[in-house]
Write a protein that holds these residues in place. Structure first.
Motif, PDB file in Angstrom:
ATOM      1  N   GLN A 133       0.399  -0.367   4.012  1.00 18.86           N
ATOM      2  CA  GLN A 133      -0.477   0.694   3.511  1.00 18.86           C
ATOM      3  C   GLN A 133      -1.210   0.296   2.235  1.00 18.86           C
ATOM      4  N   LEU A 134      -0.782  -0.787   1.599  1.00 13.31           N
ATOM      5  CA  LEU A 134      -1.426  -1.189   0.350  1.00 13.31           C
ATOM      6  C   LEU A 134      -2.483  -2.265   0.609  1.00 13.31           C
ATOM      7  N   THR A 135      -3.348  -2.451  -0.395  1.00  9.99           N
ATOM      8  CA  THR A 135      -4.366  -3.475  -0.239  1.00  9.99           C
ATOM      9  C   THR A 135      -3.767  -4.843  -0.531  1.00  9.99           C
ATOM     10  N   VAL A 136      -4.535  -5.883  -0.236  1.00  9.73           N
ATOM     11  CA  VAL A 136      -4.083  -7.244  -0.473  1.00  9.73           C
ATOM     12  C   VAL A 136      -3.707  -7.421  -1.942  1.00  9.73           C
ATOM     13  N   GLU A 137      -4.599  -6.953  -2.818  1.00  9.08           N
ATOM     14  CA  GLU A 137      -4.352  -7.115  -4.244  1.00  9.08           C
ATOM     15  C   GLU A 137      -3.080  -6.378  -4.669  1.00  9.08           C
ATOM     16  N   ASP A 166      -6.194 -19.438   1.092  1.00 10.29           N
ATOM     17  CA  ASP A 166      -7.126 -18.982   2.114  1.00 10.29           C
ATOM     18  C   ASP A 166      -8.188 -18.123   1.466  1.00 10.29           C
ATOM     19  N   PRO A 167      -9.354 -18.683   1.180  1.00  9.32           N
ATOM     20  CA  PRO A 167     -10.381 -17.943   0.453  1.00  9.32           C
ATOM     21  C   PRO A 167     -10.996 -16.823   1.273  1.00  9.32           C
ATOM     22  N   SER A 168     -10.692 -16.766   2.565  1.00  9.36           N
ATOM     23  CA  SER A 168     -11.406 -15.791   3.399  1.00  9.36           C
ATOM     24  C   SER A 168     -10.760 -14.406   3.359  1.00  9.36           C
ATOM     25  N   ILE A 169      -9.585 -14.285   2.710  1.00  6.74           N
ATOM     26  CA  ILE A 169      -8.932 -12.967   2.706  1.00  6.74           C
ATOM     27  C   ILE A 169      -9.473 -12.124   1.556  1.00  6.74           C
ATOM     28  N   PRO A 170     -10.098 -10.964   1.866  1.00  5.78           N
ATOM     29  CA  PRO A 170     -10.647 -10.124   0.797  1.00  5.78           C
ATOM     30  C   PRO A 170      -9.541  -9.349   0.091  1.00  5.78           C
ATOM     31  N   LEU A 171      -9.638  -9.282  -1.223  1.00  5.20           N
ATOM     32  CA  LEU A 171      -8.590  -8.643  -2.022  1.00  5.20           C
ATOM     33  C   LEU A 171      -8.494  -7.146  -1.773  1.00  5.20           C
ATOM     34  N   GLY A 172      -9.618  -6.511  -1.488  1.00  4.65           N
ATOM     35  CA  GLY A 172      -9.628  -5.057  -1.410  1.00  4.65           C
ATOM     36  C   GLY A 172      -9.193  -4.506  -0.068  1.00  4.65           C
ATOM     37  N   LYS A 173      -8.986  -5.381   0.897  1.00  2.00           N
ATOM     38  CA  LYS A 173      -8.689  -4.908   2.245  1.00  2.00           C
ATOM     39  C   LYS A 173      -7.241  -4.448   2.363  1.00  2.00           C
ATOM     40  N   ARG A 174      -7.020  -3.443   3.201  1.00  2.00           N
ATOM     41  CA  ARG A 174      -5.637  -3.028   3.440  1.00  2.00           C
ATOM     42  C   ARG A 174      -4.937  -4.033   4.335  1.00  2.00           C
ATOM     43  N   VAL A 175      -3.674  -4.270   4.013  1.00  2.00           N
ATOM     44  CA  VAL A 175      -2.927  -5.297   4.722  1.00  2.00           C
ATOM     45  C   VAL A 175      -2.768  -4.956   6.201  1.00  2.00           C
ATOM     46  N   MET A 234     -10.632  -0.180   8.688  1.00  2.00           N
ATOM     47  CA  MET A 234     -10.065   0.674   9.738  1.00  2.00           C
ATOM     48  C   MET A 234      -9.178   1.735   9.107  1.00  2.00           C
ATOM     49  N   LYS A 235      -8.302   1.237   8.235  1.00  2.00           N
ATOM     50  CA  LYS A 235      -7.354   2.111   7.553  1.00  2.00           C
ATOM     51  C   LYS A 235      -8.109   3.135   6.705  1.00  2.00           C
ATOM     52  N   ASN A 236      -9.054   2.616   5.930  1.00  2.00           N
ATOM     53  CA  ASN A 236      -9.819   3.500   5.067  1.00  2.00           C
ATOM     54  C   ASN A 236     -10.531   4.548   5.897  1.00  2.00           C
ATOM     55  N   ARG A 237     -11.082   4.084   7.005  1.00  2.00           N
ATOM     56  CA  ARG A 237     -11.834   4.979   7.845  1.00  2.00           C
ATOM     57  C   ARG A 237     -10.919   6.101   8.351  1.00  2.00           C
ATOM     58  N   ARG A 238      -9.672   5.733   8.651  1.00  2.00           N
ATOM     59  CA  ARG A 238      -8.739   6.716   9.182  1.00  2.00           C
ATOM     60  C   ARG A 238      -8.508   7.839   8.173  1.00  2.00           C
ATOM     61  N   VAL A 239      -8.192   7.429   6.943  1.00  2.00           N
ATOM     62  CA  VAL A 239      -7.919   8.433   5.922  1.00  2.00           C
ATOM     63  C   VAL A 239      -9.159   9.282   5.677  1.00  2.00           C
ATOM     64  N   ASP A 240     -10.296   8.613   5.599  1.00  2.00           N
ATOM     65  CA  ASP A 240     -11.531   9.352   5.369  1.00  2.00           C
ATOM     66  C   ASP A 240     -11.810  10.321   6.509  1.00  2.00           C
ATOM     67  N   LEU A 241     -11.560   9.847   7.712  1.00  2.00           N
ATOM     68  CA  LEU A 241     -11.781  10.690   8.875  1.00  2.00           C
ATOM     69  C   LEU A 241     -10.935  11.952   8.761  1.00  2.00           C
ATOM     70  N   GLN A 242      -9.672  11.742   8.374  1.00  2.00           N
ATOM     71  CA  GLN A 242      -8.773  12.890   8.258  1.00  2.00           C
ATOM     72  C   GLN A 242      -9.280  13.880   7.208  1.00  2.00           C
ATOM     73  N   LYS A 243      -9.713  13.333   6.053  1.00  2.00           N
ATOM     74  CA  LYS A 243     -10.223  14.212   4.989  1.00  2.00           C
ATOM     75  C   LYS A 243     -11.464  14.943   5.460  1.00  2.00           C
ATOM     76  N   LEU A 244     -12.312  14.196   6.188  1.00  2.00           N
ATOM     77  CA  LEU A 244     -13.546  14.783   6.694  1.00  2.00           C
ATOM     78  C   LEU A 244     -13.237  15.933   7.632  1.00  2.00           C
ATOM     79  N   VAL A 245     -12.286  15.693   8.536  1.00  2.00           N
ATOM     80  CA  VAL A 245     -11.885  16.736   9.467  1.00  2.00           C
ATOM     81  C   VAL A 245     -11.408  17.958   8.695  1.00  2.00           C
ATOM     82  N   LEU A 246     -10.605  17.704   7.645  1.00  2.00           N
ATOM     83  CA  LEU A 246     -10.064  18.802   6.847  1.00  2.00           C
ATOM     84  C   LEU A 246     -11.172  19.602   6.176  1.00  2.00           C
TER      85      LEU A 246
END
Lengths: 324, 504, 328
Positions: free
Chosen positions: B94-98, B131-140, C1-13
């Motif tokens: 549930q957390l981001t890469v960073e 691996d430079p291709s992994i973005p820090l802000g992305k969720r794991v 994808m994950k972000n979209r999910r949470v946003d989708l839920q908030k949007l629905v709400l």
């Protein structure tokens, strides 16, 4: 090596027996203390009174103990108890013949069991949340029906035969008590002798293995929910008939009494183990303690506190016994 | 030769009934990639557990940088600079890469995070070097398994781990991802990190390994420098390793059974799913069919597909007529029973007694009209205890107190009691000591002589060579070859096929 | 994808919230009046105030059923102490401490004694309820309360009622906690993967304990505010309150398994339930329908959450399958 094995395994089999023994000890102690404190405790009137309270817990508990062994929960029983009582009164008051109203109110209980089962098995909602949901639905319905009737309880204008089921006596014993205890005996038979026992223990013990062994896991859990609902319906109807009114408030805390009795009786909250006799003893203890406190004019509020303590204590006691 | 980082001296580990490790000694040198190979049950995972503090050794000693090393927990091991890439990835989806990278390392004041660009920058640098291709802000959760692994490696490096243990890291990776991991491992060596690398795939060892230790049956067979073995491309170089892994395995105990004749009782036609590619084979009455391959080759998946646990395309015929087999219930009704790989969590009701376990696959064997007979349950259990020779106090013995071999016999009894004509046995002797292994094998032979058809899914070559009439060789979800067992069977060729060292 | 999910839920709400606002406004224009909206907000501020802490607690994978009893107990304590002559301010604080203590007991039961959260807090729920009755022998404490008792609940700071001030303050604090503090971040980590959190050096026991204590303390705060607003200490108050809180939290996108969720979502969830209740009331629909409605909303919220997750899971599965196919 062999001797060692015997020793170890003997221990676990004995855990439940020790628990039952402890429960019997507590029960005897409670009864002795109660009798010493107030001689009224052993009187006929009081015994019938206690047995009535205890019988309702046992009745729902008879099926709920299997449900908990199978690893599921039902929090809605208290409000279903209230709703079926109110519905029984409401229906017989509004022109439905009393025997038919009696059967229909039990079926309402079954219906709630079915709904719980469908939510848990079909829609895969955690039992706690699903039955919390139906609990509120049942509570709302009970109050609405009473309100439509025009009061807080459905009391006045009931047909004369409304109370027949609850008031008929067979010698010195109320008929309904005999019927309830007969039902409990039947469920004891179900628990001890039928495949339902096998299924419940298997599912609660290891759901994956149960599925891989070809058991109908969902079907069994659904059936258990329906049984719990049906018995609760029966209890609610009986209570209303006995008291001569349908009150939406009767069921408050009932689910808690049932759970405490079952857990006190040695059933694991994670499922997979448990005992019917333990549940019976647990229900008796809860009932007697409450009753004695009532007789001693100790306020009923202490009882809620006490029950909370008993529940937590029972869970800890079980763990102690098991880890030894 | 670089200095010794870890000295493993005469380590043993006893479990009740099994010696998982017996006097294993070898050294791991700083800045090397040290591979450990061996079949399942050879003791690799026990060794890792001891190194990481998850298990305590029974005897022997371990020196880390010359000093006594005896971790009591995984955390303690990590404080000593030891990290493990867990197979069940230890990242928070549930957390981001960073956030994952800095988790637990944040600067905290009064319960609040202080933004610490230094920590983030350092982690970022580490990650970029891997691996430079992994973005820090992305969720794991959105990353691939390989990328999650990289994050775990980055965490290990950043916490100044000197030794990283990788347990079958390539099992779930694609070819390209494997190559990238190897680049990373080479990079780790440059950063002064030592790697212990566990794998079945011999090719990989030649590609990245410096030294290789072979374990077999809890004993150390030997340690070799990979450079001494020659390069991986030549068949001759893998040959020595394979010999070390197998020992003196010959199919001497194999006796040709009467099975394999007559119409097939089970037939798969081009069965595919996410893990399987057009698997086709048939099973004859009384035949013991082996299904041999490494972890991840699709053995368990074939068993699961037949048993109705996974979805599948393709055709399955039972006794000549098509069967959907969409659930275990249906499979059992068709006379198929599964002895699952995870005995305790999937096959047994450990808190129940032997007596209560045996009839659960076929409750009708003890009940009529839904009412069971305790007497029949007891006599049934007793007859099985005798028939399959379960060592227990009596039929009331709880299954959790039994040894692995006896537990397996209970599972087997359960399946036999279901009147099954086809037995699927997934790793039937994993974690079982040698004596009980032989007993289980004899039981399987007995069953086959009695007309039951058995498929043995195993990653132990001696087992399939001992037992099976025919052997399917699996690699990456496909049947690469089918071998008829016999004195002339070439175990080295089999090993080459299933390790992917050579095309069939 | 994950972000979209949470946003989708908030949007629905947010969509649902707008929808019920529009529907109720059409049915009864009084719904949108400033007075009514303020009323709805005040009515729901108690749920939101205690649900802030509960959101974090549930994100970490825990649950607290004793909230309703704690709200009641704190209110009773406040009334009793005030009647006994303690300065209202001091009694206010002490009552919050009572709530905090209930949270502490929960923490000990769950973290130390390792009792399942559900059973442990069910136990404290009954104990709390019983104690509330004991404070006054089951009676409503009405007489003998100082005037100051009702002050916070009914007076305003300029045009803004103190209740709303408290609401805004609590929400602001928790939004900061959620984003910037150890509690916020680590609760996600613990709920998402407890082992990983532990191996990363997080003291998971301490975080979980703190969350239980906070949940208790803020339930106490909500209870005290509620008692002040009503001007009485009522031992029957707060029955089903924990249910409102849990429904709001789940509706707001917090997973029962933990690991995700948000305070903002919870607030929208609480407003949806509050708006529904208020709208029905304005339409003279009987109050008990609310309890039925909440039951349905809870189950629907869980289903919605599961559904979104399932769809995503299927997609991830397809991706994995594709990868392995490429490889083969």
């Amino acid at each position: 090596m062999q001797a060692d094995l015997t020793l170890k395994s003997g221990r676990r089999g004995a855990t439940l027996d020790i628990q039952l023994l402890i429960l019997v000890g507590i029960l005897v102690l409670v009864m002795a203390v109660s009798t010493a404190l107030t001689p009224r405790f052993l009187s006929y009137v009081n015994m019938i009174n206690v047995l009535m309270q205890v019988a309702m817990i046992m009745l729902t508990g008879s099926a709920a103990v299997l449900l908990m062994i199978a690893g599921a929960f039902d929090l809605s029983v208290g409000m279903v108890l209230a709703l079926t009582g109110v519905m029984y009164a409401f229906m017989s008051k509004n022109g439905i013949p009393t025997p038919l109203a009696l059967v229909l109110s039990i079926l309402i209980g079954s219906g709630f069991g079915l709904a719980n089962g469908a939510l848990v098995v079909g829609l895969k909602i955690t039992p706690v949340i699903a039955t919390l949901g139906t609990m509120y639905v049942a509570q709302g319905l009970a109050f609405i029906v009473a309100w439509i009737d025009g009061g807080a309880n459905v009391t006045t204008g009931l047909p004369r035969d409304f109370e027949v089921f609850g008031r008929t006596m067979v010698g010195p014993i109320p008929l309904f008590l005999l019927i309830v205890f007969a039902l409990i005996l039947i469920f004891y038979f179900l628990f001890a002798k039928t495949n339902l026992r096998k299924y419940a223990f298997a599912i609660g013990g290891n759901q994956t293995a149960a599925r891989l062994s070809g058991l109908k896991v969902g079907g069994v859990v659904l059936a258990l929910y329906v049984l719990v609902g049906t018995l609760t319906g029966f209890a609610g109807m009986t209570l209303a008939s006995r008291m001569g009114s349908g009150s939406p408030k009767v069921g408050t805390g009932f689910e808690f009494d049932v759970i405490v009795a079952i857990v006190l009786g040695g059933t694991s909250i994670y499922g997979g183990e448990g005992s019917f006799l333990g549940m019976i003893l647990g229900a008796l203890i809860i009932g007697f303690v409450g009753n004695t406190l009532n007789l001693l004019n100790v306020m009923f509020f202490y009882q809620t506190v006490l029950k909370g303590l008993i529940l937590v204590g029972a869970v800890l006691l079980m763990r102690q016994l098991r880890s030894r | 030769m670089p200095e010794k980082l870890l000295e493993i001296q005469n380590i043993s580990k006893h479990f009740p009934g099994v010696d998982a490790l017996r006097g294993v000694s070898f050294d791991i040198h700083r800045n090397t990639v040290h591979c450990i190979v061996g079949e399942n049950g050879a003791g690799k995972s026990t060794l890792i557990k001891i190194l990481t503090g998850a298990e305590r050794r029974s005897s022997g000693s371990i020196l880390l940088r010359g000093r006594e090393y005896n971790p009591r927990s995984t955390r303690e091991a990590m404080n000593f600079g030891m990290s493990v890439l867990f197979q069940e990835l230890n990242v928070v989806n549930q957390l981001t890469v960073e956030q994952n990278l800095v988790l637990g390392k944040e600067k905290v004041r009064l319960g609040f995070f202080r933004r610490d660009p230094q920590v983030v920058a350092r982690m970022y640098e580490v990650l970029r070097s891997l691996d430079p291709s992994i973005p820090l802000g992305k969720r794991v959760a959105e990353l691939s398994v390989a990328q999650k692994q990289v994050i775990e490696i980055a965490k290990a490096i950043a916490s100044e781990s000197e030794l990283i243990i990788m347990d079958e890291p390539t099992a779930a990776l694609s070819e390209e991802e494997v190559n990238r991991l190897f680049t990373i491992i080479k990079e780790l060596k440059r950063q002064n990190v030592t790697v212990v690398y566990i794998s079945h795939r011999l090719r990989e060892i030649f590609e990245i390994g410096d030294a290789v230790t072979v374990l077999r049956d809890g004993q150390m067979i030997g340690t070799r420098q990979v450079s001494e073995l020659g390069s991986g491309g030549e068949v001759g170089s893998t040959a020595e390793l394979i010999k070390m892994m197998l020992g003196k395995v010959v199919a001497e105990r194999y006796v040709a059974g009467g099975g394999g004749q007559g119409a097939p009782v089970l037939e798969l036609r081009k069965v595919s799913n996410a893990k399987l590619r057009e698997v086709s084979f048939s099973l004859a009455k009384g035949e013991i069919l082996g299904c041999y391959g490494l972890i991840g080759s699709g053995k368990t998946e074939i068993a699961r597909a037949i048993y109705g646990l996974d979805q599948k395309q393709g055709e399955v015929l039972v006794a000549g007529s098509p069967a959907a087999l969409a659930s275990p219930r249906e499979a059992i009704r068709q006379g198929i029973a599964l002895v699952p790989e995870e005995r305790r969590s999937e096959g047994l009701f450990t808190r129940l007694a032997i007596r209560e376990n045996i009839p659960l696959m076929n409750i009708r064997s003890i009940s009529r009209w839904g009412i069971f007979s305790a007497r029949r349950e007891k006599s049934l259990a007793r007859s099985y205890i005798q028939k399959v020779r379960i060592v227990a106090r009596d039929e009331n013995h709880p299954v959790e107190k039994l040894s692995g071999g006896n537990q397996q016999k209970v599972v087997l009894s359960k399946c036999i009691n279901a009147d099954s004509r086809i037995l699927l046995m997934d790793e039937p002797t994993r974690g079982i000591d040698v004596g009980a292994k032989e007993e289980i094998h004899n039981l399987i032979r007995e069953l086959a002589r009695g007309g039951t058809s058995v498929i043995v899914f195993s990653s132990e070559l001696p087992e399939v060579l001992n037992l099976c009439d025919r052997i399917l060789l699996l690699y990456e979800g496909r049947i690469r070859d089918v071998v008829r067992n016999g004195p002339e069977v070439d175990s080295e060729r089999i090993m080459h096929i299933v390790t992917g060292a050579k095309e069939a | 994808m994950k972000n979209r999910r949470v946003d989708l839920q908030k949007l629905v709400l947010v969509g649902i919230l707008l929808f019920i606002t529009v529907v109720f406004t059409i049915l009864n224009p009084r719904f949108i009046s400033g007075f009514n909206l303020m009323y709805v907000l005040i009515q729901n501020s108690f749920v939101i105030i205690s649900a802030c802490a509960v959101t974090l607690l549930m994100i970490s994978g825990q649950i607290d059923l004793s909230i309703g009893s704690t709200v009641c107990l704190a209110g009773m304590a406040h009334a009793w102490l005030s009647r006994a002559g303690l300065p209202v301010g001091l009694s206010f604080l002490l009552a919050i401490v009572v709530g905090l203590l209930v949270g502490l007991i929960n923490a000990v039961l769950v973290v130390r004694l390792k009792i399942t959260p559900f059973i442990a807090t069910l136990g404290t729920m009954y104990m709390g309820r019983g104690l509330s009755y004991l404070v006054s022998g089951g009676l409503v404490i009405r007489e003998g309360l100082p005037d100051a008792f009702s002050y916070v609940g009914n007076e305003s700071l300029g045009p803004v009622p103190y209740t709303i001030v408290a609401l805004v303050a609590v929400v602001a604090v928790f939004l900061v906690l959620e984003r910037r503090s150890v509690l916020g971040k680590y609760s996600v980590a613990i709920g998402g993967n407890r082992t990983a959190a532990m191996l990363s050096g997080i003291d998971t026991d301490r975080i979980v304990s703190t969350l239980y204590i906070l949940a208790g303390a803020f339930a106490g705060f909500a209870g005290v505010l509620m008692a002040s607003r009503l001007g009485v200490g009522d031992p029957n108050i707060g029955i089903g309150f924990e249910f409102d809180v849990i429904v709001a939290v789940i509706l707001g996108g917090t997973s029962l398994a933990g690991g995700e969720g948000s305070i903002l979502g919870m607030i929208i969830g609480a407003l949806i339930i509050g708006g529904l209740g208020n709208g029905l009331k304005l339409l003279n629909v009987f109050t008990f329908f609310q309890s039925i409605m909440k039951g349905f909303v809870l189950v629907l919220a869980v289903l919605l959450d599961q559904n979104l997750k399932l769809r995503l899971g299927a997609r991830a599965g397809a991706r994995r399958a594709e990868r392995s196919r490429e490889r083969a």
